[in-house]
Design a protein around this motif. Structure first.
Motif: not given
Length: 213
Positions: A95-109
């Motif tokens: 579940e934390d991996q999902v959060v990490d990937i989501a936040n990486a995508e948000r950082a790019d945006a």
């Protein structure tokens, strides 16, 4: 466990609660009608067409591999007569991996990172487990409880959006499916959202992302 031909995804977003809606019989929650129709249409399309590109099959280019992990050796103490043992840092929860990937995508945006909220995580986990236990795939429970009402019932006052998915085997796969769907991507990259909770039930791999303001 449910039988299905491939991963499925579904998204839904809520409008903010307002004082004017507080006395409504539906709990003071409202959703845009066109979004409800779109959500229903997407669900129908997925049931009739397993090849829908919004719920693409996992690729064979390494998505099925386990997340990398590292280990380190711990030195025995001077009073320890047993053989040295090898240990490593605890592996990050999926579940934390999902959060990490989501936040990486948000950082790019250009969005700020989402913060994990335990009440949202509880709502997400309970919904994933409920879908697995009762063999359904929807934002609304069989009793008619909406995602926003579920989040409020968990103690989080300002629900924002929800993504669900079924069948993806790891964090990379489920995030890939969500990011390739316009509705799910919009939820993940909504810079107004501030909090997240992720739930997973491995009996059928039911995923839930709950977001809050």
């Amino acid at each position: 466990m449910s039988n299905f031909d491939g991963p499925e995804i579904s998204d839904q977003a809520a409008v903010a609660l307002s004082a004017a809606d507080a006395d409504n019989s539906d709990g003071g929650l409202s959703r845009p009608g066109d979004q409800m129709d779109s959500d229903r249409s997407q669900s129908d399309d997925q049931d009739s067409d397993d090849g829908d590109d919004s719920s693409s099959e996992p690729s064979a280019s390494g998505d099925d591999t386990d997340p990398p992990s590292s280990s380190e050796s711990s030195e025995p103490t001077s009073s320890d007569t047993s053989a040295p043992t090898t240990s490593g840092p605890p592996q990050e929860r999926i579940e934390d991996q999902v959060v990490d990937i989501a936040n990486a995508e948000r950082a790019d945006a250009g969005c700020k990172p989402l913060l994990v909220d335990q009440k949202l995580a509880q709502a997400a986990q309970e919904h994933s487990s409920d879908m697995a236990d009762r063999d359904y795939f929807d934002h609304t429970t069989p009793e008619g409880l909406t995602f926003a009402e579920r989040i409020v019932n968990s103690g989080y006052p300002t629900p924002g959006a929800e993504n669900i998915a079924r069948g993806q085997q790891n964090a990379e796969q489920v995030m890939k499916s969500w990011m390739e769907s316009d509705g799910h991507r919009a939820n993940i990259l909504n810079c107004d959202l501030t909090s997240i909770g992720v739930g997973l039930d491995e009996d059928g791999m039911y995923w839930t992302q709950d977001f809050g303001y």
